[in-house]
Design an enzyme around this catalytic site. Structure first.
Site, PDB file in Angstrom:
ATOM      1  N   ARG A  14       0.833  -1.196   0.000  1.00  0.00           N
ATOM      2  CA  ARG A  14       0.000   0.000   0.000  1.00  0.00           C
ATOM      3  C   ARG A  14       0.875   1.256   0.000  1.00  0.00           C
ATOM      4  O   ARG A  14       2.042   1.223   0.382  1.00  0.00           O
ATOM      5  CB  ARG A  14      -0.916   0.020   1.228  1.00  0.00           C
ATOM      6  CG  ARG A  14      -1.834  -1.177   1.355  1.00  0.00           C
ATOM      7  CD  ARG A  14      -2.639  -1.110   2.644  1.00  0.00           C
ATOM      8  NE  ARG A  14      -3.561  -2.237   2.797  1.00  0.00           N
ATOM      9  CZ  ARG A  14      -3.262  -3.372   3.424  1.00  0.00           C
ATOM     10  NH1 ARG A  14      -2.058  -3.523   3.977  1.00  0.00           N
ATOM     11  NH2 ARG A  14      -4.150  -4.335   3.518  1.00  0.00           N
ATOM     12  N   LYS A  63      -1.912  -2.626   8.011  1.00  0.00           N
ATOM     13  CA  LYS A  63      -3.067  -2.193   8.784  1.00  0.00           C
ATOM     14  C   LYS A  63      -3.076  -2.881  10.155  1.00  0.00           C
ATOM     15  O   LYS A  63      -2.632  -4.002  10.302  1.00  0.00           O
ATOM     16  CB  LYS A  63      -4.357  -2.529   8.035  1.00  0.00           C
ATOM     17  CG  LYS A  63      -4.587  -1.664   6.793  1.00  0.00           C
ATOM     18  CD  LYS A  63      -5.930  -1.971   6.158  1.00  0.00           C
ATOM     19  CE  LYS A  63      -6.205  -1.040   4.984  1.00  0.00           C
ATOM     20  NZ  LYS A  63      -7.517  -1.324   4.362  1.00  0.00           N
ATOM     21  N   HIS A 119      -2.736   2.543  -6.103  1.00  0.00           N
ATOM     22  CA  HIS A 119      -3.446   1.310  -5.760  1.00  0.00           C
ATOM     23  C   HIS A 119      -3.668   0.427  -6.992  1.00  0.00           C
ATOM     24  O   HIS A 119      -3.818  -0.792  -6.868  1.00  0.00           O
ATOM     25  CB  HIS A 119      -4.784   1.639  -5.105  1.00  0.00           C
ATOM     26  CG  HIS A 119      -5.158   0.694  -4.011  1.00  0.00           C
ATOM     27  ND1 HIS A 119      -4.478   0.616  -2.812  1.00  0.00           N
ATOM     28  CD2 HIS A 119      -6.128  -0.255  -3.943  1.00  0.00           C
ATOM     29  CE1 HIS A 119      -5.030  -0.309  -2.051  1.00  0.00           C
ATOM     30  NE2 HIS A 119      -6.012  -0.853  -2.718  1.00  0.00           N
ATOM     31  N   ARG A 157      -1.095  -2.120  -7.025  1.00  0.00           N
ATOM     32  CA  ARG A 157      -1.384  -3.202  -6.072  1.00  0.00           C
ATOM     33  C   ARG A 157      -2.341  -4.216  -6.710  1.00  0.00           C
ATOM     34  O   ARG A 157      -2.134  -5.429  -6.615  1.00  0.00           O
ATOM     35  CB  ARG A 157      -1.977  -2.617  -4.803  1.00  0.00           C
ATOM     36  CG  ARG A 157      -2.343  -3.625  -3.715  1.00  0.00           C
ATOM     37  CD  ARG A 157      -2.693  -2.851  -2.448  1.00  0.00           C
ATOM     38  NE  ARG A 157      -3.421  -3.629  -1.450  1.00  0.00           N
ATOM     39  CZ  ARG A 157      -2.845  -4.385  -0.522  1.00  0.00           C
ATOM     40  NH1 ARG A 157      -1.529  -4.479  -0.481  1.00  0.00           N
ATOM     41  NH2 ARG A 157      -3.569  -5.025   0.368  1.00  0.00           N
ATOM     42  N   HIS A 176      -3.934  -9.163   3.477  1.00  0.00           N
ATOM     43  CA  HIS A 176      -5.376  -9.230   3.721  1.00  0.00           C
ATOM     44  C   HIS A 176      -5.652 -10.060   4.974  1.00  0.00           C
ATOM     45  O   HIS A 176      -4.983 -11.067   5.224  1.00  0.00           O
ATOM     46  CB  HIS A 176      -6.096  -9.869   2.532  1.00  0.00           C
ATOM     47  CG  HIS A 176      -6.235  -8.952   1.365  1.00  0.00           C
ATOM     48  ND1 HIS A 176      -6.498  -9.391   0.081  1.00  0.00           N
ATOM     49  CD2 HIS A 176      -6.159  -7.596   1.268  1.00  0.00           C
ATOM     50  CE1 HIS A 176      -6.571  -8.362  -0.736  1.00  0.00           C
ATOM     51  NE2 HIS A 176      -6.369  -7.267  -0.042  1.00  0.00           N
ATOM     52  N   TYR A 198      -9.910 -10.881  -7.006  1.00  0.00           N
ATOM     53  CA  TYR A 198      -8.982 -10.925  -8.144  1.00  0.00           C
ATOM     54  C   TYR A 198      -9.243 -12.127  -9.053  1.00  0.00           C
ATOM     55  O   TYR A 198      -8.824 -12.128 -10.207  1.00  0.00           O
ATOM     56  CB  TYR A 198      -7.539 -10.930  -7.643  1.00  0.00           C
ATOM     57  CG  TYR A 198      -7.188  -9.645  -6.935  1.00  0.00           C
ATOM     58  CD1 TYR A 198      -7.046  -8.459  -7.642  1.00  0.00           C
ATOM     59  CD2 TYR A 198      -7.040  -9.604  -5.553  1.00  0.00           C
ATOM     60  CE1 TYR A 198      -6.754  -7.266  -6.998  1.00  0.00           C
ATOM     61  CE2 TYR A 198      -6.745  -8.423  -4.900  1.00  0.00           C
ATOM     62  CZ  TYR A 198      -6.602  -7.256  -5.625  1.00  0.00           C
ATOM     63  OH  TYR A 198      -6.325  -6.080  -4.982  1.00  0.00           O
TER      64      TYR A 198
END
Length: 296
Positions: A148, A172, A242, A245, A268, A277
């Site tokens: 990110r 995150k 992004h 990514r 994730h 995806y």
């Protein structure tokens, strides 16, 4: 009539604009037209939740309206029946038992693999000197790691292990993960760090990426940098860091990587976030089939 009292309420008490009132009129008339045609009724007080559900299905299947349009009209009906119930014009509010259709998830946009490779191989896309080296290193790191924007600009020199070939990233919820970097990326990053040593007055000496004035990279600068490169080297309508990514994940999947591996690389928390995806890959398969099969 319930409709007239509701519109008067919106006009004189809520003081909605003329255009908003026209929108409410149109939505309610659309529903009333359906009631007359399929149930032979025009009294809103007799409507039940099954009728509203059937109207939603009709709008989706027969009128081919989008989920967003139907949800907007359903919002009008919810406001209408809430008003009617509050003013004792109906016994029950039938919309309380009705859920609108889910909006389809937008597939992540991604750059074509050949376009990204061409970008990385063609020096003409980049500025001269340190700025150009910074641009190329940032672009390549985004594409080779899928990290990110917030993660990339926070990388410290101590987070890069050249001998083992990985970068430690703080994602995150302060979750750490280790992302491998390949031979070319290792060489490119080492070359960048060598040139970085020539920058004087460095404010944050721990950070990998700094501007030519010695300041830390900030999101707006990186956005401008990546947007310019992607607009110059791809046919994408929407460009952002992004996108790289998304491209990283899609290209890995197209080239045989399994979902769990991609999940870990992206950081994730669940596989559900990564599965989006697979739709991109399926769309690619459909396009190849359409182009290659004589009966497609």
């Amino acid at each position: 009539m319930i409709k007239e009292k509701f519109i008067n309420y919106l006009q004189y008490e809520k003081r909605y604009s003329e255009n908003t009132l026209k929108s409410y009129h149109r939505d309610i008339d659309n529903f009333l037209s359906y009631l007359r045609d399929y149930y032979e009724i025009s009294d809103l007080a007799t409507v039940n939740h099954q009728m509203i559900r059937s109207w939603i299905i009709f709008s989706l299947d027969e009128k081919d309206l989008s989920a967003a349009s139907i949800n907007r009209m359903l919002s009008t009906l919810k406001s209408l029946f809430k008003f009617a119930k509050a003013n004792s014009l109906v016994v029950n509010n039938p919309t309380l038992k009705v859920l609108g259709p889910k909006k389809p998830k937008r597939l992540p946009e991604f750059a074509e693999q050949q376009d990204v490779l061409s970008l990385l191989e063609n020096q003409e896309f980049y500025q001269k000197g340190y700025k150009g080296l910074l641009e190329k290193t940032v672009l390549e790191l985004f594409y080779q790691t899928g990290m990110r924007l917030s993660e990339l600009i926070s990388i410290q020199i101590k987070d890069v292990d050249f001998s083992e070939g990985y970068i430690k990233v703080l994602g995150k919820r302060n979750k750490e993960r280790f992302i491998p970097i390949a031979g070319e990326m290792i060489g490119g990053l080492q070359n960048y760090l060598d040139k970085r040593q020539n920058i004087s007055n460095v404010i944050d000496k721990d950070l990998v990426f700094i501007t030519e004035k010695g300041k830390a990279l900030y999101p707006t600068l990186v956005y401008r940098m990546i947007n310019r490169l992607l607009q110059a080297g791809t046919t994408l309508k929407k460009t952002s860091p992004h996108i790289l990514r998304h491209s990283f994940a899609t290209h890995l999947l197209n080239n045989g990587a399994d979902l769990n591996t991609i999940k870990e690389l992206l950081g994730h928390s669940s596989l559900a976030a990564t599965q989006v995806y697979t739709h991109n890959s399926f769309e690619q398969l459909k396009n190849i089939h359409k182009q290659a099969h004589p009966r497609a």
